[in-house]
Design a protein around this motif. Structure first.
Motif, short mmCIF file in Angstrom:
data_model
loop_
_atom_site.label_atom_id
_atom_site.label_comp_id
_atom_site.label_asym_id
_atom_site.label_seq_id
_atom_site.Cartn_x
_atom_site.Cartn_y
_atom_site.Cartn_z
N ASP A 20 33.75 47.79 73.69
CA ASP A 20 35.09 48.48 74.10
C ASP A 20 34.68 50.30 73.10
O ASP A 20 34.29 50.83 74.43
N PHE A 21 34.29 50.32 72.06
CA PHE A 21 33.73 51.46 71.72
C PHE A 21 32.56 52.02 72.09
O PHE A 21 32.94 52.61 72.02
N ILE A 22 31.38 51.50 71.91
CA ILE A 22 29.91 52.10 71.80
C ILE A 22 30.06 52.75 73.39
O ILE A 22 29.27 53.41 73.41
N HIS A 23 30.69 51.30 74.30
CA HIS A 23 29.74 52.61 75.76
C HIS A 23 30.69 53.69 75.98
O HIS A 23 30.38 54.45 76.85
N LYS A 24 31.92 53.95 75.38
CA LYS A 24 32.71 55.23 75.46
C LYS A 24 32.43 56.42 74.36
O LYS A 24 33.00 57.82 74.52
N ALA A 25 31.39 56.05 73.43
CA ALA A 25 30.74 56.96 71.92
C ALA A 25 30.78 58.13 72.63
O ALA A 25 29.65 57.76 73.82
N PRO A 26 30.34 59.04 72.01
CA PRO A 26 29.57 60.12 72.69
C PRO A 26 28.20 59.59 72.92
O PRO A 26 27.78 58.70 71.16
N GLU A 27 26.97 60.22 73.21
CA GLU A 27 26.02 59.46 73.44
C GLU A 27 25.34 60.36 71.72
O GLU A 27 24.14 59.64 72.01
N ASP A 28 25.71 61.26 71.02
CA ASP A 28 25.12 61.44 70.38
C ASP A 28 24.77 60.26 69.24
O ASP A 28 24.25 59.50 68.06
#
Length: 462
Positions: free
Chosen positions: A236-244
């Motif tokens: 859930d977290f990684i695909h919404k996280a900033p691309e940095d």
């Protein structure tokens, strides 16, 4: 052994005169050390190994191989899991003597030799505050990793390695030399960005590099019992996280130093992070990770080459390796349960499973824009059985196969070709999906007789 390739001594002597590098034969003292590759499980005996030092050597080798009907393997860094840089009896064209890294600061492009490994490239580009997206281990060859795709720490921010390839110099099956890019031989340029070594031998790559000096990175660990919870949260977290922010999830054992002693030989669910953005923003972005209360974390600022070399010491050449891989669209309950089950019975300290997110920049490229057909998959998964002792080869292989068999029914069907061993034609087709037929047509044009076939082979179309 020389006679295996069915050739008289005069013909071989005459060929040796054409080569500036060295032609190593089975009777030579150094043959046994030179025929070794990164995976110690691979034991192949080529009829000759040509240590090329320039393009002319490659052209002469291709012509000699074709005229004498030899089986050809091409070796760059020698990292391929299935040992596809080697063959039995035929000729190995070894590119490790073709090395150079030239940085052009006017446009941040980098020319790299076909025999370079990524650590050499990172060393050269880092001095200029630049980086090219690559993989996870700095001893990996540039050629093999690039031609298969190139998934790594910078995928979410800057895409796959192939998304940063601008041009390549190649020797084709007929011995001719071409430069291929978006304007010259565009069909060939399309094919080599993921289609592997099927179309010719790349002697030089030109990449787009990106400004990057330091990253914030390192591992966070949770007890293996929390695998399902951490995977659901990470998904859930990684695909919404900033691309940095990038991270790959793992089931693993902590083998020993540099980790603290109380963690040694225990099983964990871990995430290895890499953040490329402004350091001032990291703390806020990383808060949700720390809120999951990792048992251990070692995340800090470091030069980019340091994260690329973080696992080199644990994975020296010569270990036994067995690979299995799949793409996954989601980490559903069955998938998470499978990871808990097999992550809880990892057979040796170096064996592990990784899930690399395909999102951000890597997911924005169309699934027909390059042969890499799984841009819509959420993860490239890989399971590796690894151990120094050949006596454990069966143990790591069986664990790896069982793990794979548990998860494969929930996968997208194909796998990232750089994570595959020699798994047959149907598996290759599944991994290129809707792009296979176009690749087969381009193969027919550039290599109609399938001269380059020691690879994840694409058959020339009928």
């Amino acid at each position: 052994m020389e006679m295996v390739i069915g050739m008289d001594a005069d013909r071989i002597a005459s060929f040796k005169k054409e080569i500036r590098g060295e032609v190593v034969m089975p009777s030579d003292g150094k043959y046994n050390s030179i025929r070794k590759v990164y995976n110690g499980m691979i034991d192949k005996h080529p009829g000759m190994i040509v240590m090329c030092v320039d393009v002319a050597d490659v052209m002469a080798s291709v012509n000699f191989g074709r005229e004498n009907d030899l089986l050809i393997a091409v070796r760059g860094g020698g990292h391929n899991g299935g040992g596809l840089g080697l063959c039995d009896d035929g000729m190995v064209i070894d590119l490790s003597g073709i090395k150079f890294v030239q940085v052009d600061t006017s446009n941040n492009t980098v020319r790299v030799g076909g025999g370079n490994i990524w650590g050499e490239v990172d060393h050269a580009t880092h001095a200029f505050g630049l980086a090219i997206p690559s993989g996870m281990i700095s001893t990996t060859g540039v050629g093999g990793l690039t031609l298969g795709g190139g998934v790594g720490y910078l995928s979410r921010k800057y895409g796959l390695t192939i998304d940063n390839l601008l041009e390549a110099d190649m020797v084709l099956a007929d011995g001719s030399f071409v430069t291929t890019n978006a304007k010259q031989h565009p069909d060939l340029f399309w094919a080599i960005r993921g289609g592997g070594g099927n179309f010719g031998i790349v002697t030089s790559f030109k990449f787009q590099a990106h400004p990057l000096k330091t990253v914030i990175g390192g591992p966070t660990l949770w007890p293996i019992e929390q695998t399902e919870e951490i995977m659901a949260w990470f998904d859930d977290f990684i695909h919404k996280a900033p691309e940095d922010l990038n991270g790959f999830i793992a089931t693993m054992i902590i083998p020993g130093p540099p980790f603290p002693e109380h963690l040694h030989n225990k099983q964990f669910c871990g995430v290895v992070w890499c953040y490329t953005g402004h350091p001032d923003k990291f703390e806020e972005i990383f808060k949700p990770v720390l809120a999951k209360k990792p048992l251990f974390q070692h995340v800090g600022e470091m030069p980019y080459p340091s994260i690329q070399t973080m696992f080199d010491g644990l994975m020296p050449p010569g270990l036994q390796w067995y690979w299995r891989a799949d793409f996954f669209n989601k980490l559903g309950p069955e998938v998470r349960a499978g990871h808990l089950k097999y992550g809880s019975k990892i057979p040796t300290p170096l064996s592990q499973m990784h899930l690399y997110p395909i999102s951000g920049a890597a997911a924005r490229v169309g699934d027909k824009d390059t042969p890499w057909a799984y841009r819509d998959a959420k993860y490239a998964g890989v399971i590796v059985g690894v151990d120094p002792d050949p006596a454990n080869a069966d143990k790591i292989t069986n664990w790896c196969k069982d793990y794979y068999n548990e998860l494969h029914p929930h996968s997208s069907g194909g796998a990232y070709s750089n994570f595959m061993m020699d798994e047959g034609q149907e598996r290759v087709k599944a991994s290129y999906k809707h792009n296979y037929q176009r690749l087969a047509r381009i193969k027919k044009h550039y290599d109609p007789n399938n001269f380059f076939r020691v690879n994840q082979n694409i058959l020339p179309s009928n």
